[in-house]
Design a protein around this motif. Structure first.
Motif, PDB file in Angstrom:
ATOM      1  N   UNK A 126      -3.058   9.765  -4.688  1.00  0.00           N
ATOM      2  CA  UNK A 126      -2.639  10.434  -3.713  1.00  0.00           C
ATOM      3  C   UNK A 126      -2.717  10.101  -2.075  1.00  0.00           C
ATOM      4  N   UNK A 127      -1.176   9.074  -1.770  1.00  0.00           N
ATOM      5  CA  UNK A 127      -1.109   8.243  -0.716  1.00  0.00           C
ATOM      6  C   UNK A 127      -0.813   8.685   0.424  1.00  0.00           C
ATOM      7  N   UNK A 128      -0.974   8.601   1.970  1.00  0.00           N
ATOM      8  CA  UNK A 128      -0.190   9.011   2.850  1.00  0.00           C
ATOM      9  C   UNK A 128       1.109   9.040   2.715  1.00  0.00           C
ATOM     10  N   UNK A 129       2.171   9.474   3.454  1.00  0.00           N
ATOM     11  CA  UNK A 129       3.205   8.627   4.124  1.00  0.00           C
ATOM     12  C   UNK A 129       3.642   9.258   4.840  1.00  0.00           C
ATOM     13  N   UNK A 130       3.537   8.285   5.964  1.00  0.00           N
ATOM     14  CA  UNK A 130       3.884   8.996   7.845  1.00  0.00           C
ATOM     15  C   UNK A 130       4.246   8.409   7.772  1.00  0.00           C
ATOM     16  N   UNK A 131       5.120   8.351   8.746  1.00  0.00           N
ATOM     17  CA  UNK A 131       6.681   8.232   9.287  1.00  0.00           C
ATOM     18  C   UNK A 131       6.229   7.544  10.522  1.00  0.00           C
ATOM     19  N   UNK A 132       5.117   8.065  11.222  1.00  0.00           N
ATOM     20  CA  UNK A 132       4.940   7.252  12.649  1.00  0.00           C
ATOM     21  C   UNK A 132       4.452   5.378  11.915  1.00  0.00           C
ATOM     22  N   UNK A 133       3.452   5.145  11.203  1.00  0.00           N
ATOM     23  CA  UNK A 133       3.087   4.508  11.116  1.00  0.00           C
ATOM     24  C   UNK A 133       4.387   4.194   9.517  1.00  0.00           C
ATOM     25  N   UNK A 134       6.027   4.161   9.743  1.00  0.00           N
ATOM     26  CA  UNK A 134       6.379   3.672   8.965  1.00  0.00           C
ATOM     27  C   UNK A 134       6.427   2.503   7.904  1.00  0.00           C
ATOM     28  N   UNK A 135       6.091   0.926   8.768  1.00  0.00           N
ATOM     29  CA  UNK A 135       5.954   0.425   7.268  1.00  0.00           C
ATOM     30  C   UNK A 135       4.897  -0.064   7.009  1.00  0.00           C
ATOM     31  N   UNK A 136       3.769   0.479   7.493  1.00  0.00           N
ATOM     32  CA  UNK A 136       2.731  -0.197   6.254  1.00  0.00           C
ATOM     33  C   UNK A 136       2.217   0.912   5.309  1.00  0.00           C
ATOM     34  N   UNK A 137       3.234   2.124   5.817  1.00  0.00           N
ATOM     35  CA  UNK A 137       2.698   3.728   4.688  1.00  0.00           C
ATOM     36  C   UNK A 137       3.751   3.197   3.702  1.00  0.00           C
ATOM     37  N   UNK A 138       5.324   2.733   3.996  1.00  0.00           N
ATOM     38  CA  UNK A 138       5.449   2.700   3.283  1.00  0.00           C
ATOM     39  C   UNK A 138       5.413   1.342   2.150  1.00  0.00           C
ATOM     40  N   UNK A 139       4.878   0.541   2.798  1.00  0.00           N
ATOM     41  CA  UNK A 139       4.394  -1.314   1.658  1.00  0.00           C
ATOM     42  C   UNK A 139       3.018  -0.533   1.086  1.00  0.00           C
ATOM     43  N   UNK A 140       1.941   0.244   1.370  1.00  0.00           N
ATOM     44  CA  UNK A 140       1.030   0.937   0.493  1.00  0.00           C
ATOM     45  C   UNK A 140       1.211   1.086  -0.036  1.00  0.00           C
TER      46      UNK A 140
END
Length: 286
Positions: A126-140
């Motif tokens: 289970x991971x965060x999907x955060x548009x504020x940190x979009x690049x790191x969130x999507x990469x993770x």
């Protein structure tokens, strides 16, 4: 032992909750509350990996910052990540869950790869999907999904607790879609209503495995399933968003990156679009 021994969710035996702290004012990640509530419903062992992004002097945007200043920031981020993990472990203990946790402090991209390696050892991450940190969130999410071979449940910030009464399964007949639906079987069997949704015109739908045929497979597993063949209105992602709102879905199950990440980056794609603007949490498999 699970509090819900008869629940299909009991098939989830170990759940990893991952978060990466990259700012001193980061709020408590939504993945923690969501993942803990899912683990409680399943009676699963839960692992918390609350990592901090260790800053390094070679980072271009840190030019002019002293090593001492970087060290101070690193220690603050590490302390915040540990605080998140300890609070989550306390909540898990109160819920009667067995919990282990770690708070590694690693530079990028090691911090992401550490999470992906740990995901291989769990039924679900289970991971965060955060548009504020979009690049790191999507990469993770992408790295964990593609490098672990395990499914990922990506949670937008508005969702603090697990809900799975109504689930939408995005079906295009691909191996990724089949894998996602079968990986999500415990959730589908526990749901009150599951809607298999195919998007496209009649010709497109005839060239792949029809959703109605896959519905029979799910029904044999005790899933309460219906089938919807929808015309494409805008993009496929737009159509899925609209339908998720109409049926008030709690979760979308979908195969991720049927096309390569490079193709999706250049030409767009349903996975990347939904990660940028998710209507509900996304259960993803590749």
């Amino acid at each position: 032992m699970s509090r819900f021994p008869s629940s299909p969710l009991a098939a989830l035996r170990d759940i990893l909750i991952g978060s990466i702290v990259e700012g001193e004012h980061d709020p408590i990640p939504p993945a923690i509350g969501y993942g803990l509530s899912l683990a409680e419903a399943a009676g699963a062992h839960v692992t918390i990996q609350s990592a901090s992004w260790c800053l390094v002097g070679s980072d271009a945007w840190l030019q002019g910052t002293t090593d001492e200043g970087i060290g101070v920031i690193d220690r603050r981020l590490d302390a915040l990540a540990r605080a998140f993990a300890e609070k989550a472990a306390g909540a898990a203990a109160q819920a009667g869950l067995v919990c282990t946790w770690e708070a590694p402090s690693l530079p990028y991209p090691e911090v992401v790869h550490r999470l992906a390696a740990e995901a291989r050892l769990h039924d679900l991450t289970v991971l965060d999907l955060d548009p504020v940190t979009e690049v790191l969130s999507r990469e993770t999410i992408e790295t964990t999904l593609l490098a672990s071979g395990r499914p990922v449940l990506a949670v937008p910030r508005a969702y603090q607790a697990f809900a799975g009464r109504r689930i939408l399964v995005a079906w295009d007949g691909s191996l990724q879609a089949a894998r996602a639906a079968n990986e999500a079987m415990p959730l589908l069997r526990a749901a009150e209503a599951v809607d298999i949704v195919s998007v496209g015109d009649a010709e497109d739908l005839l060239t792949t495995v029809p959703g109605a045929e896959f519905a029979r497979h799910l029904a044999r597993h005790g899933v309460a399933v219906t089938v919807s063949d929808l015309p494409q209105a805008g993009s496929i992602a737009d159509t899925l968003r609209t339908h998720a709102g109409v049926v008030r879905a709690d979760l979308i199950v979908m195969g991720a990156y049927r096309h390569s990440r490079t193709q999706e980056f250049l030409f767009g794609g349903a996975t990347r679009s939904l990660l940028k603007n998710p209507p509900v949490p996304l259960f993803l498999a590749h």
